[in-house]
Design a protein around this motif. Structure first.
Motif, short mmCIF file in Angstrom:
data_model
loop_
_atom_site.label_atom_id
_atom_site.label_comp_id
_atom_site.label_asym_id
_atom_site.label_seq_id
_atom_site.Cartn_x
_atom_site.Cartn_y
_atom_site.Cartn_z
N ARG A 78 0.85 -1.19 0.00
CA ARG A 78 0.00 0.00 0.00
C ARG A 78 0.89 1.24 0.00
O ARG A 78 1.97 1.23 0.60
CB ARG A 78 -0.96 -0.01 1.18
CG ARG A 78 -0.31 -0.01 2.52
CD ARG A 78 -1.27 -0.38 3.64
NE ARG A 78 -2.28 0.59 3.93
CZ ARG A 78 -2.18 1.52 4.86
NH1 ARG A 78 -1.09 1.61 5.58
NH2 ARG A 78 -3.17 2.35 5.07
N LYS A 79 0.40 2.26 -0.68
CA LYS A 79 1.16 3.50 -0.81
C LYS A 79 0.20 4.67 -0.61
O LYS A 79 -0.85 4.73 -1.24
CB LYS A 79 1.81 3.56 -2.19
CG LYS A 79 2.52 4.86 -2.50
CD LYS A 79 3.25 4.82 -3.83
CE LYS A 79 2.28 4.78 -4.98
NZ LYS A 79 2.92 4.96 -6.29
N GLN A 80 0.59 5.60 0.26
CA GLN A 80 -0.23 6.80 0.45
C GLN A 80 0.07 7.76 -0.69
O GLN A 80 1.23 8.08 -0.95
CB GLN A 80 0.09 7.45 1.79
CG GLN A 80 -0.86 8.57 2.14
CD GLN A 80 -0.65 9.09 3.55
OE1 GLN A 80 0.45 9.01 4.09
NE2 GLN A 80 -1.70 9.61 4.14
N THR A 81 -0.97 8.22 -1.37
CA THR A 81 -0.78 9.08 -2.54
C THR A 81 -1.17 10.53 -2.28
O THR A 81 -0.83 11.40 -3.07
CB THR A 81 -1.60 8.55 -3.73
OG1 THR A 81 -2.98 8.50 -3.37
CG2 THR A 81 -1.10 7.18 -4.17
N GLU A 82 -1.87 10.78 -1.16
CA GLU A 82 -2.27 12.14 -0.85
C GLU A 82 -2.61 12.24 0.64
O GLU A 82 -3.09 11.28 1.23
CB GLU A 82 -3.49 12.54 -1.68
CG GLU A 82 -3.92 13.97 -1.53
CD GLU A 82 -5.11 14.32 -2.42
OE1 GLU A 82 -5.65 15.41 -2.22
OE2 GLU A 82 -5.50 13.51 -3.27
N TRP A 120 -5.07 6.37 -0.84
CA TRP A 120 -4.19 5.20 -0.83
C TRP A 120 -4.31 4.41 -2.12
O TRP A 120 -5.38 4.37 -2.73
CB TRP A 120 -4.55 4.29 0.34
CG TRP A 120 -4.35 4.95 1.66
CD1 TRP A 120 -5.26 5.72 2.34
CD2 TRP A 120 -3.17 4.95 2.44
NE1 TRP A 120 -4.71 6.18 3.50
CE2 TRP A 120 -3.42 5.71 3.60
CE3 TRP A 120 -1.92 4.36 2.29
CZ2 TRP A 120 -2.47 5.92 4.59
CZ3 TRP A 120 -0.98 4.55 3.29
CH2 TRP A 120 -1.26 5.33 4.41
N GLU A 121 -3.20 3.79 -2.50
CA GLU A 121 -3.18 2.87 -3.63
C GLU A 121 -2.69 1.53 -3.08
O GLU A 121 -1.65 1.47 -2.43
CB GLU A 121 -2.22 3.38 -4.70
CG GLU A 121 -2.08 2.45 -5.89
CD GLU A 121 -1.09 2.98 -6.90
OE1 GLU A 121 -1.50 3.76 -7.77
OE2 GLU A 121 0.11 2.62 -6.77
N ALA A 148 -14.19 7.96 -1.76
CA ALA A 148 -13.95 7.53 -3.15
C ALA A 148 -13.21 6.20 -3.11
O ALA A 148 -12.39 5.97 -2.23
CB ALA A 148 -13.11 8.58 -3.89
N GLU A 149 -13.53 5.35 -4.08
CA GLU A 149 -12.84 4.06 -4.17
C GLU A 149 -13.04 3.47 -5.56
O GLU A 149 -14.06 3.70 -6.20
CB GLU A 149 -13.35 3.09 -3.09
CG GLU A 149 -14.83 2.80 -3.17
CD GLU A 149 -15.34 2.03 -1.96
OE1 GLU A 149 -14.55 1.38 -1.25
OE2 GLU A 149 -16.55 2.09 -1.72
N THR A 204 -7.77 1.81 -5.43
CA THR A 204 -7.49 3.04 -4.71
C THR A 204 -8.69 3.41 -3.85
O THR A 204 -9.82 3.01 -4.14
CB THR A 204 -7.19 4.20 -5.68
OG1 THR A 204 -8.32 4.39 -6.54
CG2 THR A 204 -5.95 3.92 -6.52
N TYR A 205 -8.41 4.16 -2.80
CA TYR A 205 -9.51 4.69 -1.99
C TYR A 205 -9.06 5.96 -1.28
O TYR A 205 -7.87 6.20 -1.11
CB TYR A 205 -10.03 3.65 -0.99
CG TYR A 205 -9.11 3.34 0.16
CD1 TYR A 205 -9.24 4.01 1.38
CD2 TYR A 205 -8.13 2.37 0.05
CE1 TYR A 205 -8.41 3.72 2.44
CE2 TYR A 205 -7.30 2.08 1.10
CZ TYR A 205 -7.44 2.75 2.29
OH TYR A 205 -6.60 2.46 3.35
#
Length: 120
Positions: free
Chosen positions: A33-37, A55-56, A83-84, A111-112
């Protein structure tokens, strides 16, 4: 196809209660998992009012057959998924679960975005 991959122990558990077993780890299926924002909103006194993070999550499958993986995210406080790309199931006040189907020798990504609100 069910496979036995290991064993665990069960502590003293009352009759008819739920137990959780860890049966091992699959070396050929991984989850990253990667935090994108990340954004936060603070009140006038500097106290955190709301935090939004995106997250992705990528499930990689090295097996020769498709894999179905339950991805469980532990979320705290007053949270809402806004959102997801794949629908989740709210298992409890702290658990959100996605069921991901990763193709054989492939990967699946979802993503979510979650908003966590704190009372000022």
């Amino acid at each position: 196809q069910t496979q036995f991959v290991g064993a665990d122990t069960i502590r003293h558990t009352p009759r008819n209660e739920e137990v959780t077993l860890s049966l091992g780890q699959a070396f050929d299926v991984t989850v990253k998992r990667k935090q994108t924002e990340y954004r936060q909103q603070n009140g006038d006194n500097g106290q955190l009012i709301e935090a939004t993070s995106s997250w992705e999550v990528t499930v990689k499958n090295g097996k020769k057959e498709p894999a179905e993986v339950r991805v469980v995210e532990m979320l705290q406080g007053d949270w809402t998924i806004t959102a997801e790309s794949l629908p989740h199931k709210k298992e409890s006040a702290t658990e959100s679960v996605w069921t991901v189907r990763a193709p054989a020798d492939g990967q699946a990504t979802f993503t979510y975005t979650v908003v966590n609100r704190n009372a000022p």
